[in-house]
Design a protein around this motif. Structure first.
Motif, PDB file in Angstrom:
ATOM      1  N   LYS A 350       0.841  -1.187   0.000  1.00  0.00           N
ATOM      2  CA  LYS A 350       0.000   0.000   0.000  1.00  0.00           C
ATOM      3  C   LYS A 350       0.883   1.247   0.000  1.00  0.00           C
ATOM      4  N   THR A 351       0.351   2.342  -0.503  1.00  0.00           N
ATOM      5  CA  THR A 351       1.101   3.594  -0.497  1.00  0.00           C
ATOM      6  C   THR A 351       0.547   4.530   0.562  1.00  0.00           C
ATOM      7  N   GLN A 352       1.432   5.338   1.115  1.00  0.00           N
ATOM      8  CA  GLN A 352       1.018   6.275   2.165  1.00  0.00           C
ATOM      9  C   GLN A 352       0.295   7.492   1.603  1.00  0.00           C
ATOM     10  N   ARG A 353       0.618   7.839   0.347  1.00  0.00           N
ATOM     11  CA  ARG A 353       0.051   9.078  -0.204  1.00  0.00           C
ATOM     12  C   ARG A 353      -1.373   8.924  -0.717  1.00  0.00           C
ATOM     13  N   ASP A 354      -1.796   7.701  -1.067  1.00  0.00           N
ATOM     14  CA  ASP A 354      -3.136   7.521  -1.639  1.00  0.00           C
ATOM     15  C   ASP A 354      -3.610   6.102  -1.356  1.00  0.00           C
ATOM     16  N   GLU A 355      -4.697   5.973  -0.622  1.00  0.00           N
ATOM     17  CA  GLU A 355      -5.202   4.646  -0.261  1.00  0.00           C
ATOM     18  C   GLU A 355      -5.768   3.885  -1.458  1.00  0.00           C
ATOM     19  N   ASN A 356      -6.011   4.573  -2.572  1.00  0.00           N
ATOM     20  CA  ASN A 356      -6.530   3.909  -3.766  1.00  0.00           C
ATOM     21  C   ASN A 356      -5.429   3.451  -4.721  1.00  0.00           C
ATOM     22  N   ILE A 357      -4.176   3.635  -4.319  1.00  0.00           N
ATOM     23  CA  ILE A 357      -3.058   3.233  -5.174  1.00  0.00           C
ATOM     24  C   ILE A 357      -2.197   2.220  -4.424  1.00  0.00           C
ATOM     25  N   PHE A 358      -1.929   1.103  -5.105  1.00  0.00           N
ATOM     26  CA  PHE A 358      -1.019   0.092  -4.590  1.00  0.00           C
ATOM     27  C   PHE A 358       0.188   0.042  -5.520  1.00  0.00           C
ATOM     28  N   VAL A 359       1.245  -0.600  -5.059  1.00  0.00           N
ATOM     29  CA  VAL A 359       2.445  -0.747  -5.887  1.00  0.00           C
ATOM     30  C   VAL A 359       2.833  -2.221  -5.947  1.00  0.00           C
ATOM     31  N   LEU A 360       3.027  -2.714  -7.177  1.00  0.00           N
ATOM     32  CA  LEU A 360       3.553  -4.059  -7.383  1.00  0.00           C
ATOM     33  C   LEU A 360       5.065  -3.939  -7.509  1.00  0.00           C
ATOM     34  N   SER A 361       5.790  -4.551  -6.588  1.00  0.00           N
ATOM     35  CA  SER A 361       7.254  -4.565  -6.633  1.00  0.00           C
ATOM     36  C   SER A 361       7.692  -5.952  -7.090  1.00  0.00           C
ATOM     37  N   LEU A 362       8.619  -5.978  -8.029  1.00  0.00           N
ATOM     38  CA  LEU A 362       8.955  -7.217  -8.734  1.00  0.00           C
ATOM     39  C   LEU A 362      10.455  -7.310  -8.933  1.00  0.00           C
ATOM     40  N   MET A 363      11.013  -8.511  -8.750  1.00  0.00           N
ATOM     41  CA  MET A 363      12.428  -8.759  -9.031  1.00  0.00           C
ATOM     42  C   MET A 363      12.529  -9.646 -10.266  1.00  0.00           C
ATOM     43  N   PHE A 364      13.292  -9.150 -11.242  1.00  0.00           N
ATOM     44  CA  PHE A 364      13.440  -9.922 -12.470  1.00  0.00           C
ATOM     45  C   PHE A 364      14.817  -9.667 -13.047  1.00  0.00           C
ATOM     46  N   ASN A 365      15.527 -10.755 -13.354  1.00  0.00           N
ATOM     47  CA  ASN A 365      16.899 -10.638 -13.867  1.00  0.00           C
ATOM     48  C   ASN A 365      17.762  -9.759 -12.971  1.00  0.00           C
ATOM     49  N   GLU A 366      17.577  -9.940 -11.652  1.00  0.00           N
ATOM     50  CA  GLU A 366      18.336  -9.214 -10.640  1.00  0.00           C
ATOM     51  C   GLU A 366      18.044  -7.708 -10.672  1.00  0.00           C
ATOM     52  N   GLU A 367      16.948  -7.319 -11.318  1.00  0.00           N
ATOM     53  CA  GLU A 367      16.581  -5.915 -11.402  1.00  0.00           C
ATOM     54  C   GLU A 367      15.260  -5.687 -10.681  1.00  0.00           C
ATOM     55  N   PHE A 368      15.152  -4.541 -10.023  1.00  0.00           N
ATOM     56  CA  PHE A 368      14.013  -4.206  -9.178  1.00  0.00           C
ATOM     57  C   PHE A 368      13.048  -3.309  -9.961  1.00  0.00           C
ATOM     58  N   PHE A 369      11.782  -3.725 -10.079  1.00  0.00           N
ATOM     59  CA  PHE A 369      10.764  -2.973 -10.815  1.00  0.00           C
ATOM     60  C   PHE A 369       9.606  -2.607  -9.890  1.00  0.00           C
ATOM     61  N   ASN A 370       8.966  -1.474 -10.183  1.00  0.00           N
ATOM     62  CA  ASN A 370       7.781  -1.051  -9.445  1.00  0.00           C
ATOM     63  C   ASN A 370       6.706  -0.587 -10.422  1.00  0.00           C
ATOM     64  N   TYR A 371       5.471  -1.058 -10.202  1.00  0.00           N
ATOM     65  CA  TYR A 371       4.341  -0.680 -11.054  1.00  0.00           C
ATOM     66  C   TYR A 371       3.172  -0.235 -10.182  1.00  0.00           C
ATOM     67  N   GLU A 372       2.628   0.918 -10.509  1.00  0.00           N
ATOM     68  CA  GLU A 372       1.453   1.390  -9.776  1.00  0.00           C
ATOM     69  C   GLU A 372       0.223   0.575 -10.164  1.00  0.00           C
ATOM     70  N   ILE A 373      -0.516   0.136  -9.165  1.00  0.00           N
ATOM     71  CA  ILE A 373      -1.811  -0.522  -9.384  1.00  0.00           C
ATOM     72  C   ILE A 373      -2.868   0.488  -9.004  1.00  0.00           C
ATOM     73  N   CYS A 374      -3.590   0.978  -9.992  1.00  0.00           N
ATOM     74  CA  CYS A 374      -4.584   2.029  -9.753  1.00  0.00           C
ATOM     75  C   CYS A 374      -5.964   1.423  -9.549  1.00  0.00           C
ATOM     76  N   LEU A 375      -6.814   2.185  -8.911  1.00  0.00           N
ATOM     77  CA  LEU A 375      -8.187   1.769  -8.631  1.00  0.00           C
ATOM     78  C   LEU A 375      -9.129   2.740  -9.317  1.00  0.00           C
ATOM     79  N   LYS A 376     -10.085   2.195 -10.088  1.00  0.00           N
ATOM     80  CA  LYS A 376     -11.012   3.027 -10.839  1.00  0.00           C
ATOM     81  C   LYS A 376     -12.442   2.672 -10.462  1.00  0.00           C
TER      82      LYS A 376
END
Length: 761
Positions: A350-376
């Motif tokens: 969960k994010t502190q700035r907006d309760e309607n936004i989550f973040v998917l954190s992912l490790m792939f090929n030793e690299e760190f990725f983040n994607y916003e999961i939005c709510l509509k």
């Protein structure tokens, strides 16, 4: 032009008539292609310049913009454009994106090399001049690279349901056209078969290894075409037997096959796609869902099906992956760093700035990725989504979707980091080892490898598997608790530290390269400790690995030193080190991709002969390491790279050690022999996950009971016999790499290895 044949035209034609028609069609194609035969497959840069200058000197400045296209030797699938203007030759890399899409430098993405040439004939767009209508003639571009082709007998036969016998005869002929050749409209034979719901022709084409996700000129795949024309038989066959990707998007409008079926009221196809487990709300580039299209077109029945659709409840539970807002980006990275070698590990926070936004954190090929999961919020409920991906009714449904389809992510999600369990063990795993007691769960093709499974076996089974004979009747003999795992880590760490003091002295034998001799270009990979660039050195393209974390310099130098001891055509070559103040770089050969990536991304391009050749070359490289008394300790398909389709290179020596450094029997080359057997299994299974979803303990009990991985369907029996020998419980009964290499060289099926050996000598 495709003619509209009667659906049940006569089906009487002889093999001789087919041969005559194929020969005539080939002759006509050669005549028609005279204005586009500018392809030179085996020409390098120097020969290209000679050809261009010879023509230019003969005709003068009237040939400004004279050009040719040649295969790029440094990267599989890429091409090079060589041109001349004002007597000066220029060379440009034409990078392959997906299917037949290409880009020259930072220019636009263009569908088809033929269309790219047209683009730069109209305007220079940054080139020294426009490309001329004149070129150095040779042969026509490969059909897979073109957006338009020439209609041939195979295209015509696939448009007629009754001509399946003709399709068979064509595919058996030595004069057959390329099965992926496009017609005058930019469609392949697969597209045409799907348009006419010619299921028999479709089966023959797929059996002959036609590319199932290939795109037509309009950006559609054969599955799009089947959905567009309501060809339910072809649609179901493509999904179930052809392994077509139902989430492939049309490059022009972002439509998936479900959009095509819904917009044309093909409700049987809509039902088939939904029953296959696909999301019902993918979005077009105009943000329209299939339901929006059905309503817009007035298709009441299809709209009702989509409106009433209720997806199956996800098997994934929220508490398996959802972390609260106290897990910041930095904390998420710390957690995932404990699984950096475990591709697809993820968590949602969960994010502190907006309760309607989550973040998917992912490790792939030793690299760190983040994607916003939005709510509509919509009139019929709330939906979760990532970027331009589908709408989902719940977070678990979103996670399950991206566990099946990449759909814009760098790879599939595999296993979540639990907020209750994995936080505790992350601090233990956040060291510089590759241990994980949780295996990768691969639901479909993802970018992972057997390296994790091999490492689990090495960490969990070492003293048990290599030194101890355990009775198959005693299930209590194997108990590996956290304390024993920790002790194993300590013993390996001490051994590593004992070797580090000598690395700086050993590295003196490597060539020292001045930083001025290196030109860095695009970033092609990035990890926590370093960045890999595409670059040039001494006029050749290279890979430059630059260290960005000075605390890892000893490991970096040790890996470079080990690579410097090798001199073998089947091992990745290091040209030298760049040491300039705070800059430390390793200059290596530039490769195309790993074997595993090739098997997953382009399986139809890999034949049994390729697998046999690669098997023998890996054995050759490992024999050289064996003779140098070096153990690899991380041999896996992901660490075997392709220089070309006929040449592999063993890579990734971060865990490699000299056998003289170890007193324990478990770190000898027999460990690599076991891993070699697993690597062969990965290759002949076309990238399947060894041991499926079993964890380390389950794998041990499986092996200890005498069971072994089953022979892959495409694996020759004699090769599987070699695998079984590599997996002998008693290490002294396993073959050496010298014996394995001898097996391949003496077997008639593997004689291609000799060509590589001769060229090296």
């Amino acid at each position: 032009m495709i003619k509209k044949f009667a659906k049940y035209a006569p089906n009487k034609i002889s093999a001789k008539e087919v041969e005559t028609e194929l020969i005539r069609s080939r002759e006509e194609t050669l005549k028609l292609s005279q204005d586009s035969n500018y392809y030179h497959e085996s020409v390098d840069r120097s020969i290209a310049e000679k050809l261009l200058k010879d023509y230019y000197n003969k005709y003068g400045e009237t040939l400004d913009g004279l050009f040719l296209i040649r295969k790029c030797s440094a990267s599989l699938g890429d091409y090079s454009l060589s041109m001349i203007c004002k007597g000066v030759c220029y060379h440009y890399r034409v990078n392959h994106s997906i299917d037949a899409y290409y880009v020259l430098d930072d220019g636009p993405l263009i569908h088809g090399l033929d269309e790219l040439i047209k683009h730069y004939r109209l305007d220079p767009h940054g080139l020294p001049c426009r490309l001329s209508t004149r070129f150095v003639p040779n042969s026509i571009l490969p059909s897979i690279s073109r957006v338009l082709g020439y209609t041939n007998p195979l295209h015509l036969a696939c448009s007629c349901v009754a001509e399946v016998n003709k399709v068979k005869l064509i595919l058996k002929s030595s004069n057959k056209p390329d099965i992926n050749e496009k017609d005058d409209f930019g469609r392949t034979a697969l597209h045409i078969a799907c348009e006419y719901d010619n299921i028999n022709a479709l089966e023959e084409l797929i059996e002959a290894n036609a590319i199932v996700n290939i795109r037509a000129r309009d950006g559609s795949t054969p599955l799009h075409t089947a959905a567009e024309f309501g060809s339910i038989q072809c649609l179901e066959y493509l999904l179930k037997c052809g392994r077509a990707n139902p989430m492939e998007r049309n490059m022009t409008n972002n439509w998936v096959p479900l959009h095509e079926a819904a917009s044309r009221d093909h409700y049987t196809c809509v039902n088939a796609l939904l029953n296959y487990g696909l999301p019902d709300k993918p979005r077009t580039s105009d943000n329209q869902t299939p339901l929006d299209l059905a309503i817009e077109c007035g298709h009441k029945r299809t709209a009702q099906i989509l409106r009433n659709f209720i997806p199956i409840e996800s098997r994934i539970k929220m508490n398996e992956f959802l972390h609260d807002a106290s897990v910041t980006r930095e904390k998420a990275k710390q957690l995932l760093d404990g699984y950096k070698y475990d591709n697809g590990r993820y968590l949602v926070r969960k994010t502190q700035r907006d309760e309607n936004i989550f973040v998917l954190s992912l490790m792939f090929n030793e690299e760190f990725f983040n994607y916003e999961i939005c709510l509509k919020d919509q009139s019929n409920g709330r939906y979760y989504f990532i970027d331009d991906g589908p709408y989902f009714r719940s977070l678990p449904q979103l996670i399950e979707h991206y566990s099946k389809y990449e759909d814009g992510l760098p790879g599939l999600l595999t296993r979540p980091i639990s907020p209750n369990v994995d936080i505790v063990r992350s601090s233990f795993n956040n060291n510089n080892t590759k241990f994980s007691n949780q295996p990768v769960t691969r639901q479909t093709s993802i970018l992972s490898s057997s390296s994790l499974q091999n490492q689990q076996l090495q960490d969990i089974l070492t003293k048990q598997l290599m030194q101890t004979s355990i009775s198959s009747n005693s299930s209590n003999n194997f108990k590996m608790d956290t304390l024993s795992k920790t002790n194993l880590f300590k013993s390996r760490t001490l051994l590593n530290e004992n070797k580090r003091s000598a690395t700086n002295q050993l590295s003196r034998k490597l060539s020292k390269i001045s930083i001025n001799e290196i030109q860095l270009q695009a970033i092609i990979g990035e990890g926590e400790f370093g960045t890999v660039y595409k670059g040039t050195y001494n006029g050749k393209q290279v890979a430059v690995k630059r260290l960005k974390d000075s605390t890892a310099s000893n490991d970096f130098m040790r890996e470079a030193d080990i690579m410097g001891t090798f001199n073998n055509p089947c091992i990745l070559k290091i040209f030298g080190l760049v040491q300039d103040k705070n800059c430390l770089m390793m200059v290596q050969e530039l490769m195309i991709c790993s074997i595993l990536e090739k098997l997953w991304n382009s399986p139809n391009e890999v034949t049994e002969n390729h697998l046999k050749l690669w098997s023998s070359q890996i054995a050759l490289g490992m024999q050289h390491m064996e003779e140098q008394k070096i153990v690899h300790r991380d041999l896996a398909a992901r660490n075997v790279l392709l220089a070309s389709m006929s040449q592999i290179k063993i890579s990734d020596f971060g865990l490699s050690r000299s056998t003289d450094a170890f007193t324990n029997a478990y770190t000898q080359t027999t460990e690599d022999v076991w891993s070699y057997g697993i690597t062969l299994w990965e290759m002949f299974s076309y990238g399947d996950q060894p041991y499926g979803n079993m964890n380390g303990s389950e794998v041990y009990m499986y092996i200890q009971s005498g069971q072994r991985l089953q022979r892959p369907a495409s694996c020759p029996k004699n090769t599987y016999k070699v695998m079984l020998q590599c997996w002998d419980w008693e290490e002294d009964k396993r073959p050496t790499f010298r014996e394995l290499n001898q097996f391949f060289q003496n077997d008639n099926d593997y004689q291609k290895t000799l060509t590589v050996l001769k060229s090296f000598r």
